[in-house]
Every structure is written in structure tokens, then in C-alpha cells.
Design a protein around this motif. Structure first.
Motif, PDB file in Angstrom:
ATOM      1  N   GLY A   1       6.864  39.690  21.458  1.00  0.00           N
ATOM      2  CA  GLY A   1       8.430  40.228  22.090  1.00  0.00           C
ATOM      3  C   GLY A   1       9.111  39.626  23.422  1.00  0.00           C
ATOM      4  N   ALA A   2       7.525  38.793  23.945  1.00  0.00           N
ATOM      5  CA  ALA A   2       8.052  37.202  24.521  1.00  0.00           C
ATOM      6  C   ALA A   2       8.686  36.113  24.469  1.00  0.00           C
ATOM      7  CB  ALA A   2       6.916  36.943  26.145  1.00  0.00           C
ATOM      8  N   ARG A   3       8.082  35.844  23.014  1.00  0.00           N
ATOM      9  CA  ARG A   3       9.012  34.618  22.618  1.00  0.00           C
ATOM     10  C   ARG A   3       9.944  34.819  21.819  1.00  0.00           C
ATOM     11  NH1 ARG A   3       8.774  29.348  22.440  1.00  0.00           N
ATOM     12  NH2 ARG A   3       9.018  28.977  20.315  1.00  0.00           N
ATOM     13  N   TYR A   4       9.851  36.196  21.716  1.00  0.00           N
ATOM     14  CA  TYR A   4      11.515  36.284  20.985  1.00  0.00           C
ATOM     15  C   TYR A   4      12.327  37.047  22.004  1.00  0.00           C
ATOM     16  CZ  TYR A   4      15.084  40.252  19.324  1.00  0.00           C
ATOM     17  OH  TYR A   4      15.727  40.934  19.083  1.00  0.00           O
ATOM     18  N   ARG A   5      12.283  37.430  22.822  1.00  0.00           N
ATOM     19  CA  ARG A   5      13.076  37.256  24.581  1.00  0.00           C
ATOM     20  C   ARG A   5      13.150  35.604  24.869  1.00  0.00           C
ATOM     21  NH1 ARG A   5      11.092  41.348  25.443  1.00  0.00           N
ATOM     22  NH2 ARG A   5       9.235  40.237  26.457  1.00  0.00           N
ATOM     23  N   TYR A   6      12.095  34.565  24.601  1.00  0.00           N
ATOM     24  CA  TYR A   6      12.677  33.580  25.351  1.00  0.00           C
ATOM     25  C   TYR A   6      13.401  32.844  23.849  1.00  0.00           C
ATOM     26  CZ  TYR A   6      12.102  28.597  25.436  1.00  0.00           C
ATOM     27  OH  TYR A   6      12.327  27.081  25.654  1.00  0.00           O
ATOM     28  N   LEU A   7      13.859  32.736  22.840  1.00  0.00           N
ATOM     29  CA  LEU A   7      13.854  32.674  21.615  1.00  0.00           C
ATOM     30  C   LEU A   7      15.200  32.853  22.315  1.00  0.00           C
ATOM     31  CD1 LEU A   7      11.852  31.625  18.927  1.00  0.00           C
ATOM     32  CD2 LEU A   7      12.660  30.278  20.412  1.00  0.00           C
TER      33      LEU A   7
END
Length: 102
Positions: free
Chosen positions: A56-62
């Protein structure tokens, strides 16, 4: 404004597309604000929930980066329209100074 443009660029269209891209960037940024994979705490296994958090954190960042890229592209198109118009004005003034019509 392509009619009088040395570059034959429709600056109104560049601005319209740039504005559209900025709006799309805003829409993409809104997607980044939504919580992906809701309910991770109820998945049972702690490792799986942790993986969901990291995803979720990586998705949000991307998605945030994508929104910024789209926004920058739109702003760049609007800036290009201004630059084309400025160059056309400079060239028209130079040609007028030579006693010629643009």
C-alpha cells in the motif's frame, strides 16, 4: 493562434491540452489518497498484513509520482505555448523593424 505563428503551433490547443493534463494529474493524485487494500488488519496472518502495508505504501508513492509527472507535463505544455507566442512576437517585431510585414 497558429495563423500568425512562425512555428505554425496552435498555442490555444497546447494550453487546452496542458490544462486537461493538470486536471488529470489532480484526479490521479486523488487515487493516491484512497487507501488500497482496506481491511489488512483482518487478514489474520501478521506477515500478510505487513506485506499489504508495504504494498500500500509503495502503491501510494508510485501513484503520487505519476500524478506529479502528469502535472509537470501539463504545466510544461502551457509554458511551451507562452514561449511560442513570445518568440513569434519577437520575430514579428524584428521583421517589422526591417520594414517587412509578418
Amino acid at each position: 493562434m497558429a495563423d500568425a505563428s512562425l512555428f505554425e503551433v496552435d498555442t490555444d490547443e497546447l494550453r487546452r491540452v496542458g490544462n486537461t493534463m493538470v486536471g488529470i494529474g489532480d484526479d490521479v493524485a486523488e487515487v493516491a489518497r484512497t487507501a488500497p487494500m482496506d481491511g489488512r488488519g483482518e487478514w489474520g496472518h501478521q506477515g500478510l498484513a505487513g506485506a499489504g502495508d508495504r504494498f500500500g505504501a509503495r502503491y501510494r508513492y508510485l501513484i503520487e509520482q505519476l500524478a506529479e509527472d502528469v502535472d509537470r507535463g501539463g504545466v510544461s505544455l502551457r509554458g511551451s505555448a507562452n514561449a511560442y507566442e513570445e518568440m513569434d512576437a519577437i520575430n514579428a517585431a524584428s521583421i517589422a523593424g526591417l520594414g517587412m510585414d509578418w
